[in-house]
Design a protein around this motif. Structure first.
Motif, short mmCIF file in Angstrom:
data_model
loop_
_atom_site.label_atom_id
_atom_site.label_comp_id
_atom_site.label_asym_id
_atom_site.label_seq_id
_atom_site.Cartn_x
_atom_site.Cartn_y
_atom_site.Cartn_z
N GLU A 34 7.50 2.66 19.72
CA GLU A 34 8.67 3.34 20.47
C GLU A 34 9.45 2.40 21.05
OE1 GLU A 34 6.58 5.19 23.90
OE2 GLU A 34 4.85 4.17 23.11
N THR A 35 10.44 3.07 21.37
CA THR A 35 11.47 2.22 21.84
C THR A 35 11.17 1.24 23.22
OG1 THR A 35 12.32 4.19 23.17
CG2 THR A 35 13.40 3.92 21.04
N MET A 61 9.80 5.62 17.40
CA MET A 61 9.98 6.92 18.15
C MET A 61 10.77 6.71 19.51
SD MET A 61 9.06 9.27 16.25
CE MET A 61 9.35 10.71 17.20
N THR A 63 10.76 6.83 23.21
CA THR A 63 9.69 6.93 24.29
C THR A 63 10.09 8.22 24.98
OG1 THR A 63 9.34 4.61 24.36
CG2 THR A 63 8.69 6.02 26.44
N ALA A 80 4.05 9.53 22.17
CA ALA A 80 5.20 8.98 21.30
C ALA A 80 5.42 9.74 19.94
CB ALA A 80 5.03 7.48 20.77
N THR A 101 2.18 1.55 19.99
CA THR A 101 2.95 2.38 21.02
C THR A 101 2.20 1.82 22.12
OG1 THR A 101 1.14 3.82 20.71
CG2 THR A 101 2.94 4.54 19.27
#
Length: 348
Positions: A34-35, A61, A63, A80, A101
């Protein structure tokens, strides 16, 4: 502060763990992140898979927004994926999923669907790779964790006591037990790295007694060694009293109350650490952003007591405490498997 620089030794460590996960040249592998994921671990996963000749691809993905009233830490239930069908489908088809994640997919709502398709998931705990490099598992650890999980699955009663005053009874009949040694090579299974933990999710209405956390025990949600005692009274799985005069008890009471959710006071799982390479003092050796505390959960002989969600008892909540306790005695049907914080030689 550790430097976020790619090191060849860390690629080596990631290759070792992926080899134990039966990754072969030509295999497809999804790297889920995730970001807000630790970019260093995402990059190391990619480089290791490429070095092995695998064919990785990324699923990244955004966050999601935290819609809870308090910060959420160490739940093991990543949000996520956000139930997006195309993402779930991609992970199902990948065969091997490297989970980077922040919280991990251990208790994520999408995980059963991904595993049912035959994918295997390796959760790389949100640690700095300096910690991961020390915690590459071995075959001997797998053997011991498997033996402990088998014993717990056959146990009818767990009894936990301590000189600090703990006296906890757990009815283990029908409990769901999971052993994690640090890797997975079987389709439809999940493991996390670091490993060396065995935990059970008891059925509803099975846990009663008193739990006393002593100074030096750990609240991993707060990434904090306790400096004052905390006493919890449990009745039919729920913490009905939480007493203590210090900051530790005050913070726990405030955090639990903030959820406004009775299920946050319930027991999630009980178990113990089995990894002789995991260090009790490790939490003090890293900046908070550089550790998720999974190593502490795996410290040999700790009693890992957790509050929060227990899907096997039909309880769901985002509130979660992981509370490794040192110095306890854990008996399974009268057999001491941990005595005053020391794992006994009963698992081979």
């Amino acid at each position: 502060m550790l430097a976020d620089r790619i090191e060849a030794k860390w690629i080596d460590a990631f290759c070792e763990i992926f080899e134990r996960c039966a990754v072969k040249a030509g295999d497809t592998a999804a790297i889920l992140s995730e970001t807000q994921s630790r970019a260093l671990n995402v990059h190391l996963a990619e480089l290791a898979l490429l070095r092995m000749g695998a064919r990785p691809f990324h699923v990244v993905m955004p966050t999601p927004r935290n819609r809870n009233i308090v910060p959420v830490r160490s739940t093991g239930a990543s949000e996520a994926i956000q139930k997006l069908g195309p993402v779930i489908s991609a992970l199902q088809q990948a065969g091997f999923v490297v989970d980077c994640t922040i919280e991990g997919l251990m208790h994520a709502v999408e995980t059963p669907e991904i595993l049912k398709a035959g994918a295997r998931i390796l959760v790389i705990s949100n640690e700095h790779p300096e910690a991961l490099e020390r915690m590459v598992p071995d075959t001997a650890l797998e053997k011991r964790v498997r033996a402990a999980a088998k014993m717990l699955r056959g146990t009818k009663r767990m009894r936990v006591t301590s000189k600090a005053g703990t006296a906890l009874d757990v009815d283990m009949v029908g409990a769901s037990t999971v052993g994690v040694w640090g890797w997975t090579d079987k389709p439809g299974t999940l493991a996390h790295w670091p490993g060396g933990i065995v935990v059970s999710f008891p059925k509803s209405g099975t846990i009663n007694g008193t739990l006393v956390m002593a100074p030096g025990d750990i609240n991993l949600t707060f990434k904090r060694y306790l400096t004052s005692p905390v006493t919890m009274t449990l009745k039919d799985d729920y913490v009905v009293e939480l007493e203590g005069e210090g900051t530790d008890a005050a913070m726990m009471r405030s955090y639990l109350a903030a959820w406004g959710d009775r299920e946050a006071y319930a027991v999630s799982h009980v178990g113990f650490g089995m990894n002789p390479g995991a260090r009790y003092e490790a939490l003090s050796m890293y900046d908070q952003r550089d550790t998720n505390g999974t190593e502490i959960r795996a410290v040999s002989g700790n009693f890992l007591f957790s509050t929060g969600a227990n899907e096997f008892a039909g309880r769901y909540t985002a509130g979660h405490f992981d509370l490794p306790m040192m110095g306890t005695t854990i008996e399974l049907d009268g057999v001491a498997v941990v005595r005053e914080g020391v794992l006994q030689d009963v698992f081979g």
